[in-house]
Design a protein around this motif. Sequence first.
Motif, PDB file in Angstrom:
ATOM      1  N   ASP A 230       0.837  -1.198   0.000  1.00 54.57           N
ATOM      2  CA  ASP A 230       0.000   0.000   0.000  1.00 54.57           C
ATOM      3  C   ASP A 230       0.871   1.247   0.000  1.00 54.57           C
ATOM      4  N   ASN A 231       0.264   2.367  -0.360  1.00 59.28           N
ATOM      5  CA  ASN A 231       0.971   3.629  -0.263  1.00 59.28           C
ATOM      6  C   ASN A 231       1.318   3.924   1.194  1.00 59.28           C
ATOM      7  N   ILE A 232       2.485   4.467   1.393  1.00 61.21           N
ATOM      8  CA  ILE A 232       2.931   4.836   2.731  1.00 61.21           C
ATOM      9  C   ILE A 232       2.434   6.248   3.022  1.00 61.21           C
ATOM     10  N   GLN A 233       1.952   6.466   4.211  1.00 62.58           N
ATOM     11  CA  GLN A 233       1.382   7.764   4.556  1.00 62.58           C
ATOM     12  C   GLN A 233       2.405   8.883   4.422  1.00 62.58           C
ATOM     13  N   LYS A 234       2.008   9.952   3.814  1.00 65.22           N
ATOM     14  CA  LYS A 234       2.856  11.131   3.637  1.00 65.22           C
ATOM     15  C   LYS A 234       3.066  11.816   4.985  1.00 65.22           C
ATOM     16  N   PRO A 235       4.302  12.107   5.371  1.00 66.66           N
ATOM     17  CA  PRO A 235       4.542  12.807   6.646  1.00 66.66           C
ATOM     18  C   PRO A 235       3.921  14.210   6.613  1.00 66.66           C
ATOM     19  N   ASP A 236       3.339  14.611   7.711  1.00 69.29           N
ATOM     20  CA  ASP A 236       2.730  15.944   7.779  1.00 69.29           C
ATOM     21  C   ASP A 236       3.767  17.045   7.556  1.00 69.29           C
ATOM     22  N   ASN A 237       5.005  16.773   7.978  1.00 65.91           N
ATOM     23  CA  ASN A 237       6.057  17.785   7.860  1.00 65.91           C
ATOM     24  C   ASN A 237       7.031  17.461   6.719  1.00 65.91           C
ATOM     25  N   LEU A 238       6.498  16.900   5.635  1.00 64.12           N
ATOM     26  CA  LEU A 238       7.340  16.566   4.484  1.00 64.12           C
ATOM     27  C   LEU A 238       8.076  17.792   3.956  1.00 64.12           C
ATOM     28  N   LYS A 239       7.403  18.923   3.894  1.00 65.53           N
ATOM     29  CA  LYS A 239       8.035  20.137   3.384  1.00 65.53           C
ATOM     30  C   LYS A 239       9.264  20.488   4.208  1.00 65.53           C
ATOM     31  N   GLU A 240       9.155  20.349   5.520  1.00 61.58           N
ATOM     32  CA  GLU A 240      10.293  20.644   6.396  1.00 61.58           C
ATOM     33  C   GLU A 240      11.423  19.642   6.162  1.00 61.58           C
ATOM     34  N   MET A 241      11.080  18.375   5.943  1.00 58.94           N
ATOM     35  CA  MET A 241      12.100  17.360   5.676  1.00 58.94           C
ATOM     36  C   MET A 241      12.865  17.690   4.396  1.00 58.94           C
ATOM     37  N   LEU A 242      12.147  18.117   3.372  1.00 61.85           N
ATOM     38  CA  LEU A 242      12.787  18.467   2.108  1.00 61.85           C
ATOM     39  C   LEU A 242      13.672  19.700   2.264  1.00 61.85           C
ATOM     40  N   GLU A 243      13.269  20.620   3.110  1.00 55.66           N
ATOM     41  CA  GLU A 243      14.089  21.804   3.363  1.00 55.66           C
ATOM     42  C   GLU A 243      15.390  21.416   4.065  1.00 55.66           C
ATOM     43  N   VAL A 244      15.293  20.485   4.998  1.00 52.11           N
ATOM     44  CA  VAL A 244      16.487  19.980   5.690  1.00 52.11           C
ATOM     45  C   VAL A 244      17.426  19.323   4.685  1.00 52.11           C
ATOM     46  N   ALA A 245      16.873  18.455   3.838  1.00 49.83           N
ATOM     47  CA  ALA A 245      17.680  17.759   2.840  1.00 49.83           C
ATOM     48  C   ALA A 245      18.337  18.742   1.887  1.00 49.83           C
TER      49      ALA A 245
END
Length: 304
Positions: A230-245
Amino acid sequence: MNGYKKIIKSAQVRKCILNALSFIPDKTMLKIQYRIKTGRKLNLKNPVRYTEKLQWYKLYYRNPIMKRCVDKYEVRKFLKKRGLEDILVKLYGKYDTVEEINWDSLPDRFVIKTTHGSGGLNVFICEDKSKIDFKDLMSKLKSGNKRFMPKSGGREWAYYGLKPGFVVEELLVNEENPAAGINDYKIFCYDGKPEYIIVDVDRYIGHRRNFYDKDWNNLHITSDCPAADDNIQKPDNLKEMLEVASRLSKGFPYVRVDLYNVSGKIYFGEMTFYPWSGYVEFTPDAFDFEAGKKFVLSPYKKRK
């Protein structure tokens, strides 16, 4: 993929052979390994595939900061310099030898990692200190500390010359399902631009992996691990994770930034410049070319 494991079943024999071949120049060895592990001829003159560009990266990209980033202790200084100290996992201690570790001072749960290993190599997870045979553990750690030899393995330049040692850190736990382990978010980044997110789930009860783009669209790609049903749930703070990366990857043509996300808090995992050592097959194969397009080497090839 006709890798070493299929050709030579014994891990000990494989290690001995690779050690014996350590005198072979890196360029020659990478061509041999790429042919054996992928079944293809390695194109170093004009690499197109992601897996080919990783081999070029090993040979010719020489950014000394990479050595700090792959060292499990020194990378902490790199994160502090980039203003990301708050995502570091709690450190209990850094030791040059096993004998220096103060076991009595450690909590009931912790993780021990070799400072100079790559990926999941040489990691010991302690979930209950009272059940540890310390004599046996110390023996394994000593052995493991000598096991990682990049010159005789994947010829990964960034690991050459790293000083052996150990770090002991807090064990991050999936409180909802401890047996499954925590999700691992591996973000493909190209000079500050996150593009793909690989999510590893259920590491200890049936490891599965899905590939997503930065908008969390499932790309339906597989590699060396089955896809999650199944699809894995999208993290609520994905945008912040991408900013960190993005902040961590700025200045590198390519790096995979690994993060954890536990109860909504982001934690740093590691920075990997040569995922799978560049010996992986994607299904569909087109992803090897797609990921390669974003891996821009031309500015660095001109400097060679």
